[in-house]
Scaffold this motif. Structure first.
Motif, PDB file in Angstrom:
ATOM      1  N   PRO A  61      36.444  40.669  40.180  1.00  0.00           N
ATOM      2  CA  PRO A  61      36.133  39.277  39.835  1.00  0.00           C
ATOM      3  C   PRO A  61      36.535  38.892  38.408  1.00  0.00           C
ATOM      4  CG  PRO A  61      34.311  40.254  41.046  1.00  0.00           C
ATOM      5  CD  PRO A  61      35.250  41.377  40.707  1.00  0.00           C
ATOM      6  N   VAL A  62      36.559  39.855  37.500  1.00  0.00           N
ATOM      7  CA  VAL A  62      37.017  39.565  36.137  1.00  0.00           C
ATOM      8  C   VAL A  62      38.535  39.398  36.137  1.00  0.00           C
ATOM      9  CG1 VAL A  62      37.000  40.324  33.731  1.00  0.00           C
ATOM     10  CG2 VAL A  62      35.040  40.836  35.209  1.00  0.00           C
ATOM     11  N   ARG A  63      39.224  40.224  36.898  1.00  0.00           N
ATOM     12  CA  ARG A  63      40.672  40.037  37.055  1.00  0.00           C
ATOM     13  C   ARG A  63      40.965  38.680  37.684  1.00  0.00           C
ATOM     14  NH1 ARG A  63      44.439  40.633  41.245  1.00  0.00           N
ATOM     15  NH2 ARG A  63      42.783  41.269  42.678  1.00  0.00           N
ATOM     16  N   TRP A  64      40.206  38.317  38.726  1.00  0.00           N
ATOM     17  CA  TRP A  64      40.395  37.014  39.365  1.00  0.00           C
ATOM     18  C   TRP A  64      40.253  35.888  38.350  1.00  0.00           C
ATOM     19  CZ3 TRP A  64      36.515  38.013  43.941  1.00  0.00           C
ATOM     20  CH2 TRP A  64      37.085  38.950  44.818  1.00  0.00           C
ATOM     21  N   ALA A  65      39.251  36.024  37.462  1.00  0.00           N
ATOM     22  CA  ALA A  65      39.027  34.977  36.458  1.00  0.00           C
ATOM     23  C   ALA A  65      40.245  34.815  35.562  1.00  0.00           C
ATOM     24  CB  ALA A  65      37.791  35.310  35.627  1.00  0.00           C
ATOM     25  N   LEU A  66      40.828  35.929  35.122  1.00  0.00           N
ATOM     26  CA  LEU A  66      42.017  35.855  34.271  1.00  0.00           C
ATOM     27  C   LEU A  66      43.179  35.199  35.009  1.00  0.00           C
ATOM     28  CD1 LEU A  66      41.814  39.392  32.631  1.00  0.00           C
ATOM     29  CD2 LEU A  66      41.353  37.213  31.508  1.00  0.00           C
ATOM     30  N   ASN A  67      43.332  35.509  36.276  1.00  0.00           N
ATOM     31  CA  ASN A  67      44.402  34.901  37.059  1.00  0.00           C
ATOM     32  C   ASN A  67      44.128  33.428  37.347  1.00  0.00           C
ATOM     33  OD1 ASN A  67      45.719  37.352  37.103  1.00  0.00           O
ATOM     34  ND2 ASN A  67      45.133  37.889  39.196  1.00  0.00           N
ATOM     35  N   LEU A  68      42.877  33.103  37.676  1.00  0.00           N
ATOM     36  CA  LEU A  68      42.508  31.729  38.020  1.00  0.00           C
ATOM     37  C   LEU A  68      42.580  30.800  36.817  1.00  0.00           C
ATOM     38  CD1 LEU A  68      41.215  29.724  40.130  1.00  0.00           C
ATOM     39  CD2 LEU A  68      38.994  30.475  39.242  1.00  0.00           C
ATOM     40  N   LEU A  69      42.036  31.250  35.702  1.00  0.00           N
ATOM     41  CA  LEU A  69      41.942  30.381  34.526  1.00  0.00           C
ATOM     42  C   LEU A  69      43.235  30.340  33.719  1.00  0.00           C
ATOM     43  CD1 LEU A  69      38.405  31.456  33.241  1.00  0.00           C
ATOM     44  CD2 LEU A  69      38.955  29.373  34.513  1.00  0.00           C
ATOM     45  N   TYR A  70      43.986  31.439  33.713  1.00  0.00           N
ATOM     46  CA  TYR A  70      45.118  31.540  32.789  1.00  0.00           C
ATOM     47  C   TYR A  70      46.434  31.923  33.458  1.00  0.00           C
ATOM     48  CZ  TYR A  70      41.139  31.524  29.673  1.00  0.00           C
ATOM     49  OH  TYR A  70      39.971  31.182  29.041  1.00  0.00           O
ATOM     50  N   GLY A  71      46.429  32.087  34.772  1.00  0.00           N
ATOM     51  CA  GLY A  71      47.671  32.480  35.434  1.00  0.00           C
ATOM     52  C   GLY A  71      48.194  33.812  34.943  1.00  0.00           C
ATOM     53  N   ALA A  72      47.293  34.762  34.702  1.00  0.00           N
ATOM     54  CA  ALA A  72      47.681  36.041  34.103  1.00  0.00           C
ATOM     55  C   ALA A  72      48.572  36.870  35.025  1.00  0.00           C
ATOM     56  CB  ALA A  72      46.440  36.846  33.721  1.00  0.00           C
ATOM     57  N   GLY A  73      48.467  36.656  36.323  1.00  0.00           N
ATOM     58  CA  GLY A  73      49.308  37.390  37.256  1.00  0.00           C
ATOM     59  C   GLY A  73      48.992  38.870  37.347  1.00  0.00           C
ATOM     60  N   LEU A  74      47.749  39.251  37.044  1.00  0.00           N
ATOM     61  CA  LEU A  74      47.373  40.664  37.117  1.00  0.00           C
ATOM     62  C   LEU A  74      47.236  41.087  38.575  1.00  0.00           C
ATOM     63  CD1 LEU A  74      44.669  40.817  34.295  1.00  0.00           C
ATOM     64  CD2 LEU A  74      47.069  41.506  34.160  1.00  0.00           C
ATOM     65  N   ARG A  75      47.872  42.182  38.949  1.00  0.00           N
ATOM     66  CA  ARG A  75      47.852  42.638  40.335  1.00  0.00           C
ATOM     67  C   ARG A  75      46.725  43.617  40.607  1.00  0.00           C
ATOM     68  NH1 ARG A  75      53.825  44.188  42.195  1.00  0.00           N
ATOM     69  NH2 ARG A  75      52.709  44.151  44.198  1.00  0.00           N
ATOM     70  N   ASP A  76      46.115  44.128  39.554  1.00  0.00           N
ATOM     71  CA  ASP A  76      45.011  45.070  39.729  1.00  0.00           C
ATOM     72  C   ASP A  76      44.090  44.967  38.536  1.00  0.00           C
ATOM     73  OD1 ASP A  76      43.424  47.031  40.827  1.00  0.00           O
ATOM     74  OD2 ASP A  76      44.843  48.686  40.526  1.00  0.00           O
ATOM     75  N   ARG A  77      42.868  45.406  38.729  1.00  0.00           N
ATOM     76  CA  ARG A  77      41.941  45.502  37.609  1.00  0.00           C
ATOM     77  C   ARG A  77      42.300  46.714  36.751  1.00  0.00           C
ATOM     78  NH1 ARG A  77      36.405  48.109  40.163  1.00  0.00           N
ATOM     79  NH2 ARG A  77      37.380  49.685  41.474  1.00  0.00           N
TER      80      ARG A  77
END
Length: 272
Positions: free
Chosen positions: A75-91
């Motif tokens: 869920p923290v990875r999701w937040a980075l992707n949702l809020l900032y478009g971080a594009g992280l594929r894994d935690r």
């Protein structure tokens, strides 16, 4: 107390600054600090850790002063992707990050020090780690005292660690005690200090890991709740919905989620 932060990868998640990074990037930053002999505070935060920082402004300021805060939970990875478009594929999961750092430390001859948990856990952990990484040098270890710090104790702990020849310290005290310890001890030690959460228990064999599919789909909380319902029910059944509600509010800008100013003070007390 002072530190120089690498802020280029930091993103605001509910007021806590989390780094948009992956395993390779996080491991490289830690090993570089160890090689350079620089103080370097690291933690891996899941929802529980983020929400602890939201609820406790003092802790939030300490977390925001860390050199590296990885997205431990999905869920923290999701937040980075949702809020900032971080594009992280894994935690960047604390126990897995621990193994990757230890692998690099073994390759480069960087001794490590283990601080925290209990002596029986350390007695199982040390041979388990040396079996995984035969070249790993464990410079020393000591269990938690399960009490508050005493006068002069930070200097004594730092002396033991430094005299051991360690270049990296792994801290397993549980969240948020381990983060407070790392923050307080960073000025005393010219090396990375990693708050690694349940990594000691996992790698010592005391905790069973959830199946990979549960980890991928952010269901590790359900697995751990089943193992330790009495201790963890509040963390997961109350904090998780609060986290999602605040994340939604931050996303639609109903809540500004202003980060707490990074702390610079020396704490008067912390757990050892």
């Amino acid at each position: 107390m002072s530190t120089t932060l690498n802020t280029s990868s930091k993103r605001n998640v509910l007021g806590v600054l989390v780094d948009a990074t992956d395993y390779a990037g996080a491991t490289e930053r830690i090993i570089r600090a160890a090689t350079d002999g620089r103080p370097y505070a690291v933690t891996a935060l899941a929802v529980h850790g983020v929400m602890e920082g939201v609820a406790d402004g003092t802790l939030g300021g300490q977390l925001n002063s860390f050199d590296l805060v990885t997205p431990d939970g999905q869920p923290v990875r999701w937040a980075l992707n949702l809020l900032y478009g971080a594009g992280l594929r894994d935690r960047v999961y604390g126990p897995e990050l621990t193994l990757r750092v230890l692998g690099r430390a073994a390759e480069q001859g960087l001794p490590v020090y283990l601080y925290g948990s209990t002596q029986p856990v350390l007695d199982l952990l040390i041979p388990a780690l040396t079996a995984m990484f035969p070249a790993l040098k464990i410079a020393g270890s000591e269990p938690s005292k399960f009490r508050g710090v005493e006068d002069g104790e930070p200097e004594q702990i730092a002396a033991r660690v430094s005299e051991s020849g360690a270049r990296i310290v792994l801290v397993g005290l549980g969240c948020p005690r381990q983060e407070k310890f790392v923050y307080a001890m960073r000025p005393y030690l010219a090396m990375p200090l990693l708050a690694v959460g349940a990594a000691f228990d996992y790698h010592a064999g005391g905790l069973r890991k959830p199946p990979a599919w549960m980890q991928r789909h952010a269901l590790e909380w359900l697995w751990r709740l089943g193992l330790e319902p009495t201790r963890l029910w509040r963390r997961y059944l109350i904090l998780n919905p609060k986290y999602l509600a605040r994340l939604g509010a931050q996303k639609v800008r109903l809540w500004r989620a202003t980060p707490v100013t990074p702390a610079t003070d020396s704490p008067s007390t912390f757990a050892v």
